[in-house]
Design an enzyme around this catalytic site. Structure first.
Site, PDB file in Angstrom:
ATOM      1  N   SER A 170      56.323 -17.818  27.019  1.00 25.48           N
ATOM      2  CA  SER A 170      57.390 -17.936  28.017  1.00 25.48           C
ATOM      3  C   SER A 170      57.762 -16.676  28.770  1.00 25.48           C
ATOM      4  O   SER A 170      58.588 -16.736  29.673  1.00 25.48           O
ATOM      5  CB  SER A 170      58.658 -18.472  27.360  1.00 25.48           C
ATOM      6  OG  SER A 170      58.539 -19.853  27.216  1.00 25.48           O
ATOM      7  N   SER A 206      59.134 -20.700  29.657  1.00 19.57           N
ATOM      8  CA  SER A 206      60.481 -21.175  29.854  1.00 19.57           C
ATOM      9  C   SER A 206      61.383 -20.186  30.603  1.00 19.57           C
ATOM     10  O   SER A 206      62.424 -20.594  31.118  1.00 19.57           O
ATOM     11  CB  SER A 206      61.137 -21.469  28.497  1.00 19.57           C
ATOM     12  OG  SER A 206      61.272 -20.283  27.732  1.00 19.57           O
ATOM     13  N   LYS A 244      68.191 -13.490  30.533  1.00 18.09           N
ATOM     14  CA  LYS A 244      67.897 -14.906  30.299  1.00 18.09           C
ATOM     15  C   LYS A 244      69.104 -15.537  29.608  1.00 18.09           C
ATOM     16  O   LYS A 244      69.714 -14.915  28.723  1.00 18.09           O
ATOM     17  CB  LYS A 244      66.643 -15.022  29.433  1.00 18.09           C
ATOM     18  CG  LYS A 244      66.170 -16.468  29.218  1.00 18.09           C
ATOM     19  CD  LYS A 244      64.845 -16.533  28.437  1.00 18.09           C
ATOM     20  CE  LYS A 244      64.345 -17.951  28.266  1.00 18.09           C
ATOM     21  NZ  LYS A 244      63.061 -18.023  27.541  1.00 18.09           N
TER      22      LYS A 244
HETATM   23  N1  GLN Z   1      55.681 -23.455  26.730  1.00 16.77           N
HETATM   24  C1  GLN Z   1      55.822 -23.302  25.319  1.00 16.77           C
HETATM   25  C2  GLN Z   1      56.743 -24.361  24.776  1.00 16.77           C
HETATM   26  O1  GLN Z   1      57.116 -25.200  25.508  1.00 16.77           O
HETATM   27  C3  GLN Z   1      56.329 -21.931  24.993  1.00 16.77           C
HETATM   28  C4  GLN Z   1      57.784 -21.780  25.241  1.00 16.77           C
HETATM   29  C5  GLN Z   1      58.291 -20.412  24.912  1.00 16.77           C
HETATM   30  O2  GLN Z   1      57.525 -19.452  24.775  1.00 16.77           O
HETATM   31  N2  GLN Z   1      59.582 -20.345  24.728  1.00 16.77           N
HETATM   32  O3  GLN Z   1      57.072 -24.402  23.636  1.00 16.77           O
END
Ligand code: GLN
Length: 484
Positions: A175, A151, A76
Site C-alpha cells: 500500500s 490503500s 494517512k
Molecule cells: N492491497 C493489499 C490489500 O488489499 C495491501 C493493502 C495494504 O498494504 N494495506 O490487502
C-alpha cells in the site's frame, strides 16, 4: 514553491526566503483549489496547521530548526491524531477523535513539521485502488479516470499533484509502493519493526509498517530519520540504532550486485511496463552495477498465503469495533446481539466484511491447520527464498506493479484481479523486508515504478541506490500538466 522537495524547502526556510506560515498557506490554497476534484484528503486541519506553522517559524527564528521544522506534510488517516478525527477510511470511525497521538505523529510533532490534514485511503487499508473508502475514491492526478492505487491512495495522489511536499502511508501488502508507482512518486516501506505501530490502526499486525511518499529518495531519508526508532509502546518495534539515513547518499554503485528474480518478469507482467523497468536496470548497469539472475521460487504462493494471514489478523483486530467501546453504533438496538450485528453490519463496507469472514473461517477450529498454519509455513519458505538471494546480491529489483494505473471501476467487482495488483510487493511484507518504488518512466502516458527490495535494516543502502538513480534521471521530477 509547490514543486520543491523537502530538502529545498528546508533550505529556503533557513535562508528566510519564505516562512512556514507562507508555505503552509500556499499548500492549503492548492488543496482548496485542486482537492475537490482529486479527493485526496478526508480532513484538512487548517487551523491546527497554521498554529504549528507559527510555532515552527519561532523555532526557525531562534536558529533551532531541524530538517523538518516548518515543513507541511499530510498524514494517512490511519494514524491517530489527538483531537483531530481519525477515520481509517471507514464509516465505523466517522465520528472517532483519538485522545492521543500515534508515535509517528508524535515524532513529526517533535520535529516541528506541520500537518495539513489526513489523507483518504481504502477502508482499514484493505484495497489497491482507494475505491473501498467510505469517503469515495481518489483520482490519479495523471489521468483522473484512473485510480491512484491503494490503500494509501490519498497520500500518493496529494504528493503527485504537489498539494503537499510529502506524506505518510502504511504498507501491509504493497500500500505504499503500489500507489507510489501508479502516481509517479517515490515510496518507501521500511523493515518491519523499524517504525512504531503504536496508534496506527491495525489491519494485519504482523505485516503493517509505516513509511513515506516523497518526490525524492533524499526526502524519504529525511522523513525516515524522524519516523524510525524503538518504541516501548509497540512490542514488535525493534531496538536497533537509527543511522542518519542521509549520511550514506553519496556512495557510487560500482560493483553493486542487483538480483533480478526471474519470477518477477514472467507471465502477467505488462510488456510495456517490462520494457520501462528493463531500461531502468540498464541505467544501473551504466552506473557500474552487476546484474545477477536469481530465483524466488515460492513467489507464486505469496498472494494466496497473504490472503489467509492478512484476513485472519484483520478478523481479530477488527473485533474491537463492536458498537460499544467506540466508533459507529446503530440506532435503536433491540438487544446486545442486535447492537453488535447491526453496528458492524452498517459500519463496515463490503471488502472489510469479506476479509473478516475469510479470516474468521481460516481461524476456525478444524480449518486452522489447513489454512492459517499452512500459510504460516509458506511465509517461512518465502522468507528463506529472500535469505538465500541476499547471500548473493545487495538489492533485488523488478517492477512494483504488473501494470500502470487502471480505470476506476475496472476491478472493483473482481476482488481476485484487484488482489493481483500486489503480486510483486506482498512477498516483501511476508518476509518483513524493506522496499521502495521509484519512478522510472511511462507507459501509455502513465507512470511506471521500479521496485527495489533491500535486506533487513538496510534502508541506508536502499535509499542510496534510489538516490543515485535520481541523480542521473529525472523521472521523479515529472508532474502532471495541470499541477505544474
Ligand atoms: N492491497 C493489499 C490489500 O488489499 C495491501 C493493502 C495494504 O498494504 N494495506 O490487502
Amino acid at each position: 514553491m509547490h514543486s520543491k522537495t523537502i530538502a529545498e524547502l528546508a533550505a529556503g526556510l533557513k535562508k528566510g526566503d519564505f516562512s512556514s506560515e507562507e508555505l503552509t498557506t500556499s499548500f492549503l490554497q492548492r488543496i482548496k483549489q485542486f482537492d475537490p476534484e482529486l479527493n485526496s484528503f478526508i480532513t484538512v486541519s487548517e487551523e491546527h496547521a497554521m498554529s504549528q506553522a507559527k510555532a515552527a517559524d519561532a523555532v526557525i527564528a531562534k536558529g533551532a530548526a531541524t530538517a523538518l521544522t516548518g515543513i507541511p506534510l499530510a498524514q494517512k488517516d490511519i494514524f491517530c491524531t489527538n483531537g483531530i478525527k481519525t477515520t481509517c477510511g471507514s464509516k465505523m470511525l466517522d465520528n472517532f477523535i483519538a485522545p492521543y497521538d500515534s508515535t509517528v505523529i508524535h515524532n513529526f510533532n517533535q520535529a516541528g513539521s506541520v500537518m495539513l490534514g489526513k489523507t483518504n485511503m481504502d477502508e482499514f487499508a484493505m484495497g489497491s485502488s482507494n475505491e473501498t473508502s467510505y469517503y469515495g475514491g481518489v483520482k490519479n492526478p495523471w489521468d483522473t479516470l484512473t485510480v491512484p492505487g491503494g490503500s494509501s491512495g490519498g497520500s500518493a495522489a496529494a504528493v503527485a499533484a504537489r498539494l503537499v511536499p510529502a506524506s505518510t502511508g502504511t504498507d501491509t501488502g504493497g500500500s505504499i509502493r503500489q500507489p507510489a508507482a501508479l502516481c509517479g512518486i517515490t515510496g518507501l516501506k521500511p523493515t518491519y519493526g523499524r517504525v512504531s505501530r503504536y496508534g496506527m490502526i491495525a489491519f494485519a499486525s504482523s505485516l503493517d509498517q509505516a513509511g513515506t511518499f516523497t518526490q525524492t529518495a533524499e526526502d524519504s531519508a529525511l522523513m525516515l530519520n524522524v519516523m524510525a526508532g524503538f518504541d516501548e509502546k509497540d512490542s514488535t518495534s525493534i531496538e536497533k540504532e537509527v543511522p542518519d539515513y542521509t549520511a550514506n547518499l553519496n556512495q557510487d554503485l560500482k560493483g553493486l550486485k542487483i538480483g533480478l528474480p526471474k519470477e518477477y518478469f514472467g507471465e502477467g507482467l505488462n510488456a510495456d511496463v517490462a520494457k520501462v523497468v528493463e531500461a531502468a536496470i540498464e541505467e544501473y548497469k551504466k552506473m557500474g552495477a552487476e546484474i545477477v539472475e536469481i530465483s524466488l521460487p515460492n513467489s507464486h504462493l505469496s498472494v494466496p498465503a497473504y490472503y489467509v494471514i492478512a484476513p485472519a489478523e484483520c478478523s481479530s483486530n477488527l473485533s474491537r469495533f463492536d458498537g460499544v467501546r467506540f466508533g459507529y453504533r446503530c440506532d435503536d438496538p433491540k438487544d446486545l446481539e442486535d447492537l453488535y450485528k447491526r453496528s458492524r453490519g452498517e459500519g463496515f463496507g463490503e471488502e472489510v466484511k469479506r476479509r473478516i469472514m475469510i479470516g474468521a473461517y481460516a481461524l476456525s477450529a478444524g480449518y486452522y491447520d489447513a489454512y492459517y498454519l499452512k500459510a504460516q509455513k509458506i511465509r517461512h519458505l518465502i522468507s528463506d527464498d529472500f535469505k538465500q538471494a541476499f547471500e548473493k546480491v545487495d538489492v533485488i529489483m523488478g517492477p512494483t506493479s504488473p501494470e500502470v494505473a487502471f480505470q476506476a471501476g475496472e476491478k472493483s467487482g473482481d476482488p481476485v484481479s484487484m488482489y493481483l495488483s500486489d503480486i510483486y510487493t506482498i512477498a516483501t511484507n511476508l518476509a518483513g523486508l524493506p522496499g521502495m518504488s521509484v519512478p522510472c518512466g511511462f507507459s501509455n502516458n502513465l507512470p511506471v515504478g521500479l521496485q527495489i527490495i533491500g535486506n533487513y535494516f538496510d534502508e541506508s543502502r536502499l535509499l542510496n541506490v534510489a538516490h543515485q538513480y535520481q541523480q542521473t534521471t529525472d523521472w521523479h521530477k515529472k508532474v502532471p500538466e495541470t499541477y505544474k
